[in-house]
Design an enzyme around this catalytic site. Structure first.
Site, mmCIF file in Angstrom:
data_model
loop_
_atom_site.group_PDB
_atom_site.id
_atom_site.type_symbol
_atom_site.label_atom_id
_atom_site.label_comp_id
_atom_site.label_asym_id
_atom_site.label_seq_id
_atom_site.Cartn_x
_atom_site.Cartn_y
_atom_site.Cartn_z
ATOM 1 N N GLU A 15 -19.205 125.621 68.907
ATOM 2 C CA GLU A 15 -19.104 125.766 70.360
ATOM 3 C C GLU A 15 -17.623 125.715 70.769
ATOM 4 O O GLU A 15 -17.169 126.501 71.584
ATOM 5 C CB GLU A 15 -19.883 124.634 71.023
ATOM 6 N N ARG A 37 -26.361 115.355 57.146
ATOM 7 C CA ARG A 37 -27.744 114.888 57.260
ATOM 8 C C ARG A 37 -28.704 115.725 56.435
ATOM 9 O O ARG A 37 -29.816 115.263 56.125
ATOM 10 C CB ARG A 37 -28.138 114.798 58.737
HETATM 11 C C1 PRP Z 1 -25.689 119.203 63.083
HETATM 12 C C2 PRP Z 1 -27.028 119.281 62.387
HETATM 13 C C3 PRP Z 1 -26.977 120.637 61.723
HETATM 14 C C4 PRP Z 1 -26.135 121.469 62.684
HETATM 15 C C5 PRP Z 1 -27.006 122.374 63.488
HETATM 16 O O1 PRP Z 1 -24.722 118.830 62.140
HETATM 17 O O2 PRP Z 1 -27.141 118.230 61.417
HETATM 18 O O3 PRP Z 1 -26.325 120.576 60.460
HETATM 19 O O4 PRP Z 1 -25.461 120.537 63.549
HETATM 20 O O5 PRP Z 1 -26.257 123.118 64.421
HETATM 21 P P1 PRP Z 1 -26.173 124.694 64.391
HETATM 22 O O6 PRP Z 1 -27.546 125.231 64.080
HETATM 23 O O7 PRP Z 1 -25.749 125.026 65.798
HETATM 24 O O8 PRP Z 1 -25.148 125.081 63.389
HETATM 25 P P2 PRP Z 1 -23.276 118.300 62.506
HETATM 26 O O9 PRP Z 1 -22.340 119.462 62.584
HETATM 27 O O10 PRP Z 1 -23.386 117.461 63.741
HETATM 28 O O11 PRP Z 1 -22.820 117.444 61.270
HETATM 29 P P3 PRP Z 1 -23.504 116.243 60.429
HETATM 30 O O12 PRP Z 1 -24.819 116.727 59.889
HETATM 31 O O13 PRP Z 1 -22.510 116.030 59.339
HETATM 32 O O14 PRP Z 1 -23.676 115.054 61.321
HETATM 33 MG MG MG Z 2 -25.564 118.635 60.055
#
Ligand code: PRP
Ligand code: MG
Length: 175
Positions: free
Chosen positions: A100, A63
């Site tokens: 996590e 994202r």
């Molecule tokens: C989510 C969000 C951030 C990250 C934040 O991504 O888009 O990149 O988690 O979490 P953190 O600060 O605890 O590291 P996700 O891993 O869900 O992947 P995506 O963006 O590909 O959907």
């Molecule tokens: Mg992400």
């Protein structure tokens, strides 16, 4: 402007128990779907870094790509994607980080950031800061300087902002 924050908050969709039970997912797709709002968001996320001589924006899969690429254009900077392992075709540097449950990793092309680049890291959401911190380590490995982080949403009940350095993080919305 204060109305922007209200407009964005009104369009972020809370989804219960996604992607797993107990998680309240902040869905930003309705913000991106509105061309006027999308433009205002990109402009506001770029604004604190105008005049800071940003040469490269790094957007984090997945994202972070959606916001990072238009922010790079707004700042007249280049864009580089930080991707999950195995997705980038060229020579890479890798950083692993704890989730996590289990662990994950991110990679940058080794020529994505050059020594002396002034880098802005962009993502949609800051939670624990693990993702952004791993991205910063990749940038540093390649000799770039992390000038700051621009995120749409910061979850301030989690330690992300402290972990990255309070003064380096700009968030449009905090919960
Ligand atoms: C989510 C969000 C951030 C990250 C934040 O991504 O888009 O990149 O988690 O979490 P953190 O600060 O605890 O590291 P996700 O891993 O869900 O992947 P995506 O963006 O590909 O959907
Ligand atoms: Mg992400």
């Amino acid at each position: 402007d204060s109305t922007l924050l209200e407009d964005v908050k009104a369009r972020i969709r809370d989804v219960q128990d996604f992607p797993k039970p107990g998680i309240l997912f902040k869905d930003v797709t309705p913000v991106l779907a509105d061309p006027h709002l999308f433009g205002r968001v990109v402009n506001a996320m770029a604004a604190p870094f105008r005049g800071r001589h940003i040469t490269k924006v790094v957007g984090v899969e997945a994202r972070g790509f959606l916001l990072g690429a238009p922010i790079a254009l707004a700042l007249h900077a280049g864009f580089a994607p930080a991707r999950k392992p195995g997705k980038l075709p060229w020579h890479t540097v890798t950083e692993r980080y704890a989730l996590e449950y289990g662990d994950d990793g991110l990679q940058l092309h080794e020529d994505a950031v050059a020594r002396g680049d002034r880098v802005l890291i962009v993502d949609d959401l800051l939670a624990t800061g693990g993702t952004a911190d791993a991205t910063a380590k990749l940038v540093t490995k390649l000799g770039g300087e992390v000038v700051g982080y621009s995120v749409l949403i910061s979850l301030d009940f989690l330690p992300g902002r402290e972990r990255l350095g309070r003064e380096k993080v700009c968030a449009l919305i905090s919960y």
